[in-house]
Write a protein that holds these residues in place. Structure first.
Motif, PDB file in Angstrom:
ATOM      1  N   SER A   1       0.860  -1.175   0.000  1.00 22.92           N
ATOM      2  CA  SER A   1       0.000   0.000   0.000  1.00 22.92           C
ATOM      3  C   SER A   1       0.902   1.233   0.000  1.00 22.92           C
ATOM      4  O   SER A   1       2.064   1.162   0.415  1.00 22.92           O
ATOM      5  CB  SER A   1      -0.904   0.006   1.233  1.00 22.92           C
ATOM      6  OG  SER A   1      -0.132   0.192   2.423  1.00 22.92           O
ATOM      7  N   ARG A   2       0.388   2.360  -0.444  1.00 22.20           N
ATOM      8  CA  ARG A   2       1.215   3.556  -0.505  1.00 22.20           C
ATOM      9  C   ARG A   2       1.709   3.956   0.885  1.00 22.20           C
ATOM     10  O   ARG A   2       2.839   4.412   1.056  1.00 22.20           O
ATOM     11  CB  ARG A   2       0.442   4.705  -1.152  1.00 22.20           C
ATOM     12  CG  ARG A   2       1.339   5.726  -1.834  1.00 22.20           C
ATOM     13  CD  ARG A   2       0.517   6.692  -2.661  1.00 22.20           C
ATOM     14  NE  ARG A   2      -0.121   6.053  -3.784  1.00 22.20           N
ATOM     15  CZ  ARG A   2       0.461   5.843  -4.953  1.00 22.20           C
ATOM     16  NH1 ARG A   2       1.714   6.211  -5.138  1.00 22.20           N
ATOM     17  NH2 ARG A   2      -0.197   5.259  -5.940  1.00 22.20           N
ATOM     18  N   LYS A   3       0.861   3.765   1.891  1.00 18.48           N
ATOM     19  CA  LYS A   3       1.251   4.101   3.259  1.00 18.48           C
ATOM     20  C   LYS A   3       2.375   3.201   3.747  1.00 18.48           C
ATOM     21  O   LYS A   3       3.356   3.675   4.331  1.00 18.48           O
ATOM     22  CB  LYS A   3       0.040   3.975   4.185  1.00 18.48           C
ATOM     23  CG  LYS A   3       0.334   4.286   5.639  1.00 18.48           C
ATOM     24  CD  LYS A   3      -0.930   4.150   6.495  1.00 18.48           C
ATOM     25  CE  LYS A   3      -0.613   4.433   7.963  1.00 18.48           C
ATOM     26  NZ  LYS A   3      -1.836   4.286   8.813  1.00 18.48           N
ATOM     27  N   GLU A   4       2.259   1.893   3.496  1.00 17.85           N
ATOM     28  CA  GLU A   4       3.295   0.957   3.934  1.00 17.85           C
ATOM     29  C   GLU A   4       4.593   1.184   3.169  1.00 17.85           C
ATOM     30  O   GLU A   4       5.686   1.125   3.737  1.00 17.85           O
ATOM     31  CB  GLU A   4       2.810  -0.481   3.722  1.00 17.85           C
ATOM     32  CG  GLU A   4       3.819  -1.565   4.095  1.00 17.85           C
ATOM     33  CD  GLU A   4       4.193  -1.565   5.571  1.00 17.85           C
ATOM     34  OE1 GLU A   4       5.275  -2.099   5.895  1.00 17.85           O
ATOM     35  OE2 GLU A   4       3.416  -1.034   6.398  1.00 17.85           O
TER      36      GLU A   4
ATOM     37  N   LYS B   1       6.301   4.200   4.589  1.00 24.12           N
ATOM     38  CA  LYS B   1       6.903   3.865   5.878  1.00 24.12           C
ATOM     39  C   LYS B   1       8.254   3.183   5.680  1.00 24.12           C
ATOM     40  O   LYS B   1       9.240   3.525   6.347  1.00 24.12           O
ATOM     41  CB  LYS B   1       5.956   2.957   6.659  1.00 24.12           C
ATOM     42  CG  LYS B   1       6.477   2.507   8.006  1.00 24.12           C
ATOM     43  CD  LYS B   1       5.470   1.593   8.691  1.00 24.12           C
ATOM     44  CE  LYS B   1       6.035   1.051  10.000  1.00 24.12           C
ATOM     45  NZ  LYS B   1       5.072   0.125  10.660  1.00 24.12           N
TER      46      LYS B   1
END
Length: 328
Positions: A243-246, A249
């Motif tokens: 995912s873009r968030k992961e 991170k």
């Protein structure tokens, strides 16, 4: 309190500590603290009793486990700089090459523009700085700017500023890498204009032997900080299967690791600028030695050594944890 009452009151807890060992650092710390309190009480009132030795043995066992884990922390710290960070750098060698070429391109363009436009240098560096430099050149001390300040204060100021610039260069990568590329663009233009100013005055070789004593570490580290920013920005642009968030991170964590390694290099660069560069009359051989040693170190740790570690069979898993070769 009678000894029998003291034992009866604490026996259940002692048995649990002995029979149910734990690796949780918080629980170990709590148990060790309670045993130290018990040991202090027992030594005060039952100094020659077997219960004192019993408590001391349990406390010593926990202390040894804590010390063992502390030694493990030392190994992890050593392994980070010896294997994990070089492998992380190797993973992103193409980005490192890209940022270097990108930065160098604008240095060359700035020098070319300066050679064809007399106002370009003043537009980039400002009239005050150019006038000060020209006054120093006229006075026979072209690098006098490095001698005007107390070296200790200069070391602190320059070290802080270099770390601040590198952090800004890295954090700007959150803007899909564009922020970092803008910072590298500005610094490349400034460096190219600054360096050409001395070549135009016939001080090219002398400027290299003086300024690049500290500039080799400083400038290359800023470019590497830019690489860290691009790594983070690319994690947003190209998340892959995450995912873009992961992905962000992971990219940010990798960038932070690279930036962390640059901090001691910036401190050394600031030291050289504050205490060594000011000695503009040092022998040429010494200047060349310092400059070459700095360049060789940066090439060794950020180019050759990461390739060497990879060829030795070390790898990073998906979470950037070290995987040692079977023979290691």
């Amino acid at each position: 309190m009678r000894e029998s009452s003291f034992i009866k009151r604490n026996l259940v807890r002692w048995k649990k500590i002995r029979e149910e060992p734990t690796e949780d650092p918080d629980v170990m710390a709590e148990r060790f603290t309670s045993l130290v309190d018990d040991l202090a009480y027992a030594k005060t009132f039952y100094a020659h009793s077997k219960v004192t030795g019993y408590i001391n043995g349990m406390a010593a066992a926990i202390f040894q486990r804590i010390y063992r884990d502390h030694q493990g922390d030392k190994d992890r710290f050593r392994n980070f700089f010896r294997y994990q960070l070089p492998l992380l750098i190797r993973k992103h060698h193409r980005i490192f090459l890209f940022t270097f070429c990108y930065f160098l391109l604008f240095c060359i363009l700035a020098a070319f523009s300066s050679a064809h436009d007399d106002t370009f240098i003043r537009g980039v560096l400002g009239d005050d700085y150019v006038n000060m430099t020209e006054e120093n050149i006229a006075a026979g001390d072209p690098f006098g700017v490095y001698k005007d300040e107390n070296p200790w204060l200069m070391w602190l100021r320059i070290g802080f500023n270099n770390i601040r610039v590198s952090m800004f260069c890295f954090v700007s990568g959150i803007l899909f890498s564009a922020g970092t590329l803008w910072v590298l663009f500005k610094n490349g233009i400034m460096l190219g204009s600054f360096q050409y100013m001395f070549f135009a005055k016939g001080l090219g070789l002398q400027s290299v032997l003086v300024i690049w004593i500290h500039g080799t570490l400083e400038i290359s580290s800023i470019v590497i900080a830019g690489s860290a920013g691009v790594i983070m920005g690319n994690s947003l642009l190209f998340p892959g299967t995450y995912s873009r968030k992961e992905s962000l991170k992971r990219g940010a964590l990798e960038g932070v690791k690279i930036i962390t390694a640059l901090v001691p290099i910036f401190i050394v660069a600031a030291f050289l600028e504050s205490f060594v560069t000011r000695h503009t009359g040092m022998p040429m051989a010494l200047s060349i030695f310092i400059l070459a040693a700095s360049a060789l170190f940066m090439f060794w740790y950020f180019v050759w050594y990461p390739i060497r570690v990879e060829k030795m069979g070390y790898r990073l898993d998906m979470d950037s944890k070290l995987i040692k070769p079977a023979a290691a």
